[in-house]
Design a protein around this motif. Sequence first.
Motif, PDB file in Angstrom:
ATOM      1  N   ASP A   1      38.815  25.374 -29.343  1.00 24.62           N
ATOM      2  CA  ASP A   1      40.008  24.673 -29.842  1.00 24.62           C
ATOM      3  C   ASP A   1      39.938  23.191 -29.474  1.00 24.62           C
ATOM      4  N   ASP A   2      39.542  22.920 -28.226  1.00 26.70           N
ATOM      5  CA  ASP A   2      39.460  21.538 -27.745  1.00 26.70           C
ATOM      6  C   ASP A   2      38.375  20.766 -28.479  1.00 26.70           C
ATOM      7  N   VAL A   3      37.227  21.436 -28.746  1.00 32.37           N
ATOM      8  CA  VAL A   3      36.127  20.791 -29.471  1.00 32.37           C
ATOM      9  C   VAL A   3      36.553  20.489 -30.909  1.00 32.37           C
ATOM     10  N   LEU A   4      37.189  21.461 -31.542  1.00 30.72           N
ATOM     11  CA  LEU A   4      37.590  21.298 -32.949  1.00 30.72           C
ATOM     12  C   LEU A   4      38.526  20.111 -33.131  1.00 30.72           C
ATOM     13  N   ASP A   5      39.413  19.904 -32.164  1.00 28.04           N
ATOM     14  CA  ASP A   5      40.372  18.802 -32.277  1.00 28.04           C
ATOM     15  C   ASP A   5      39.672  17.453 -32.442  1.00 28.04           C
ATOM     16  N   LEU A   6      38.431  17.380 -31.925  1.00 26.01           N
ATOM     17  CA  LEU A   6      37.696  16.108 -31.994  1.00 26.01           C
ATOM     18  C   LEU A   6      36.685  16.069 -33.133  1.00 26.01           C
ATOM     19  N   THR A   7      36.208  17.212 -33.567  1.00 29.26           N
ATOM     20  CA  THR A   7      35.022  17.217 -34.430  1.00 29.26           C
ATOM     21  C   THR A   7      35.289  17.633 -35.875  1.00 29.26           C
ATOM     22  N   VAL A   8      36.502  18.066 -36.156  1.00 23.80           N
ATOM     23  CA  VAL A   8      36.809  18.526 -37.517  1.00 23.80           C
ATOM     24  C   VAL A   8      37.764  17.535 -38.174  1.00 23.80           C
ATOM     25  N   SER A   9      37.620  17.337 -39.465  1.00 28.49           N
ATOM     26  CA  SER A   9      38.458  16.361 -40.175  1.00 28.49           C
ATOM     27  C   SER A   9      39.936  16.746 -40.097  1.00 28.49           C
ATOM     28  N   SER A  10      40.773  15.725 -40.151  1.00 30.20           N
ATOM     29  CA  SER A  10      42.220  15.949 -40.109  1.00 30.20           C
ATOM     30  C   SER A  10      42.640  16.882 -41.232  1.00 30.20           C
ATOM     31  N   GLU A  11      42.004  16.720 -42.393  1.00 34.61           N
ATOM     32  CA  GLU A  11      42.363  17.540 -43.540  1.00 34.61           C
ATOM     33  C   GLU A  11      42.136  19.030 -43.249  1.00 34.61           C
ATOM     34  N   ARG A  12      40.973  19.316 -42.672  1.00 33.17           N
ATOM     35  CA  ARG A  12      40.635  20.713 -42.402  1.00 33.17           C
ATOM     36  C   ARG A  12      41.476  21.273 -41.244  1.00 33.17           C
ATOM     37  N   LEU A  13      41.763  20.428 -40.233  1.00 32.53           N
ATOM     38  CA  LEU A  13      42.549  20.872 -39.076  1.00 32.53           C
ATOM     39  C   LEU A  13      44.005  21.145 -39.445  1.00 32.53           C
ATOM     40  N   GLY A  14      44.483  20.452 -40.481  1.00 34.19           N
ATOM     41  CA  GLY A  14      45.906  20.562 -40.825  1.00 34.19           C
ATOM     42  C   GLY A  14      46.774  19.735 -39.899  1.00 34.19           C
ATOM     43  N   LYS A  15      46.139  18.890 -39.077  1.00 40.27           N
ATOM     44  CA  LYS A  15      46.869  17.941 -38.220  1.00 40.27           C
ATOM     45  C   LYS A  15      45.906  16.800 -37.900  1.00 40.27           C
ATOM     46  N   GLN A  16      46.403  15.714 -37.302  1.00 41.82           N
ATOM     47  CA  GLN A  16      45.552  14.556 -37.011  1.00 41.82           C
ATOM     48  C   GLN A  16      44.390  14.943 -36.092  1.00 41.82           C
ATOM     49  N   ARG A  17      43.175  14.612 -36.544  1.00 42.09           N
ATOM     50  CA  ARG A  17      42.013  14.775 -35.670  1.00 42.09           C
ATOM     51  C   ARG A  17      42.198  13.904 -34.430  1.00 42.09           C
ATOM     52  N   GLY A  18      41.829  14.424 -33.287  1.00 38.16           N
ATOM     53  CA  GLY A  18      41.945  13.643 -32.047  1.00 38.16           C
ATOM     54  C   GLY A  18      43.362  13.592 -31.486  1.00 38.16           C
ATOM     55  N   SER A  19      44.239  14.470 -31.972  1.00 34.37           N
ATOM     56  CA  SER A  19      45.639  14.407 -31.509  1.00 34.37           C
ATOM     57  C   SER A  19      45.748  14.662 -30.001  1.00 34.37           C
ATOM     58  N   ASP A  20      44.847  15.473 -29.449  1.00 35.94           N
ATOM     59  CA  ASP A  20      44.866  15.696 -27.998  1.00 35.94           C
ATOM     60  C   ASP A  20      44.671  14.381 -27.242  1.00 35.94           C
ATOM     61  N   LEU A  21      43.744  13.539 -27.754  1.00 36.46           N
ATOM     62  CA  LEU A  21      43.488  12.239 -27.114  1.00 36.46           C
ATOM     63  C   LEU A  21      44.714  11.336 -27.209  1.00 36.46           C
ATOM     64  N   VAL A  22      45.290  11.293 -28.407  1.00 38.43           N
ATOM     65  CA  VAL A  22      46.463  10.434 -28.619  1.00 38.43           C
ATOM     66  C   VAL A  22      47.603  10.861 -27.703  1.00 38.43           C
ATOM     67  N   GLU A  23      47.779  12.171 -27.582  1.00 39.17           N
ATOM     68  CA  GLU A  23      48.897  12.707 -26.780  1.00 39.17           C
ATOM     69  C   GLU A  23      48.519  12.863 -25.300  1.00 39.17           C
ATOM     70  N   ASN A  24      47.357  12.316 -24.925  1.00 41.73           N
ATOM     71  CA  ASN A  24      46.900  12.352 -23.529  1.00 41.73           C
ATOM     72  C   ASN A  24      46.832  13.761 -22.955  1.00 41.73           C
ATOM     73  N   LYS A  25      46.491  14.708 -23.809  1.00 39.94           N
ATOM     74  CA  LYS A  25      46.337  16.087 -23.339  1.00 39.94           C
ATOM     75  C   LYS A  25      44.933  16.250 -22.765  1.00 39.94           C
ATOM     76  N   GLU A  26      44.856  16.646 -21.512  1.00 41.35           N
ATOM     77  CA  GLU A  26      43.549  16.831 -20.893  1.00 41.35           C
ATOM     78  C   GLU A  26      42.888  18.097 -21.445  1.00 41.35           C
ATOM     79  N   THR A  27      41.605  18.023 -21.655  1.00 41.21           N
ATOM     80  CA  THR A  27      40.831  19.195 -22.069  1.00 41.21           C
ATOM     81  C   THR A  27      39.565  19.223 -21.231  1.00 41.21           C
TER      82      THR A  27
END
Lengths: 348, 348
Positions: free
Chosen positions: A237-263
């Motif tokens: 899940d953590d890898v996908l947030d960074l490596t899959v397009s926003s379109e495919r994720l259904g949410k902004q790619r990298g949202s964990d980084l933006v929201e300062n969520k540690e992984t």
Amino acid sequence: MSSEATEERVLEAVRARRELVNDALDEDVPMAEPTRLYEATRYLLQAGGKRLRPTVALLTAEALADVDPLTEDYRSFPSLDGTSIDVMAAAASIEVIQSFTLIHDDIMDDDDLRRGVPAVHKEYDTETAILAGDTLYAKAFELMTGTGADPADGLEAVRLLATTCTRICEGQAVDIEFEQRTEVLPEEYLEMVELKTAVLYGAAASITATLMGADEEIIEALYRYGIDSGCAFQIQDDVLDLTVSSERLGKQRGSDLVENKETLITLHARQQGVDVDGLVAADTVSEVTEADVEAAVAELDDAGSIDYAREKAQDLTDRAKRHLEVLPDNEARSLLEDIADYLITRGY
Amino acid sequence: MSSEATEERVLEAVRARRELVNDALDEDVPMAEPTRLYEATRYLLQAGGKRLRPTVALLTAEALADVDPLTEDYRSFPSLDGTSIDVMAAAASIEVIQSFTLIHDDIMDDDDLRRGVPAVHKEYDTETAILAGDTLYAKAFELMTGTGADPADGLEAVRLLATTCTRICEGQAVDIEFEQRTEVLPEEYLEMVELKTAVLYGAAASITATLMGADEEIIEALYRYGIDSGCAFQIQDDVLDLTVSSERLGKQRGSDLVENKETLITLHARQQGVDVDGLVAADTVSEVTEADVEAAVAELDDAGSIDYAREKAQDLTDRAKRHLEVLPDNEARSLLEDIADYLITRGY
């Protein structure tokens, strides 16, 4: 087997059981009075979901009984001592616990959406959502006492369910605590994931074997299969947030980084000296650009952090599959191996 | 026996077991990691309480085993088949459930104080309080699986605990729903009280008999003893709010009226044509005068509503005590009768 073929087989196995699981949930958590409470209690259960955990519970029963998948009635399934037990009630119980934790977690995190619909505390209100979660909690234990298993095995299954719930609460508390900490080690993160996410996979994988009266080492191995693949699932899940397009994720790619969520990835990167907090300047997903995310991912990649996470997930998956060697070599076991692979090869 | 002597006997019986129950709670819900979660989880348990429900659970065990009170170790108590079981774990489990419901209820009702200390969501925060309640919920089921009872009896005890929790949730939902309704009948109010309050007394009164392998009709009679005396307890609470001085109550006399909380008394008065909403002009307890409350109580008294509630409580108590006739005639049973009387004669 190619990962596409594996994925196809897994999705087919899940699809084939989803309707049965949905029917069971509708039967086992029926509408009742007071209406508003039971509507809220059933709301998230009816909003869908892959039903991966119940599928794992049903497949382990089939693998252990050494029967062809989908040939036996899950409501009167052959136990190891020759009696019939309702393994579907146990599978439903696990899904009901999952649903209760999501409802309470969404209140705690004040998340607005879940499974594409408003969270229960948004669709209803916080009071009703707390109570809907509490009702599901009780229903899960009711279900687990009604499988018709040998009472000693039934009691052991209840004990497993109860300790699983305790650990999920501990994991959620540790996750909340991490937000206040200045430093979290990757190992501590993995311990949190094991408690918060993986123990319910462990319970799903071992609960029907427990009810069927399997030997302790088989139950333990199946539990470890669930724990290891559940941890791998979260890392993916953590890898996908960074490596899959926003379109495919259904949410902004990298949202964990933006929201300062540690992984696991950011925690590894910190150890490599990466300035994780400065990776993305934007504070909200609406402000961030794809170029920002691209640059941040490149830096994490250079630090070896994405590979580190992928390797960790692969190691866990390999270990998970080895635990399945306690089972007879049959199609259901092969599907359980495929599920472990699928959890880290899935693209979303 | 005079009600003073009854009260003295009951308080002595409760006092004699409270220390043992407190020790058991401390042992059975021990401190653990994460620290903040377990501090919050133990906070309300340690804030005190009469321990009336565990006392009832322990006394039914003593009455059923026909042993002199306090002569047997509750941790290895003689079951009806000659084995030893931990009835204290079951008694503690009931108190742990009570504690969980109080924590979640206080969040829902946004109450600031409980047992003279800040509510858990005030002392900590709402997230931690939700999670502390959820942890106690799991612990209660863990405890109930560890009594050493015959597994079939153990599983039945878990089932009773689970259905009890479902009903408590239903009762709380009905109570919340009543606040939005224009008319509630006294019978509906009593049904709500049975679900919200009395079922846990029912569980307390029948759980040790269930674990000890008692006959179904004995378990059922003890359950009804708990239900009837639990309902009477709640009605007495409503009566006390109107008839006891603010000083003795430890809060404003008539606060239910000021806060527009419906009780059996106000619902009966409405049926008699009393303008209940106009009885007290003040909207907060700080604005109301003793004279206002006195006049309101006089009007409710004239309508026969206070006597109606008292008679209802007395009928329930008489019925509760009759259910105890299934037990051997001994000192523990006599104390259970006294407790039923005490619940409606207590002055606060």
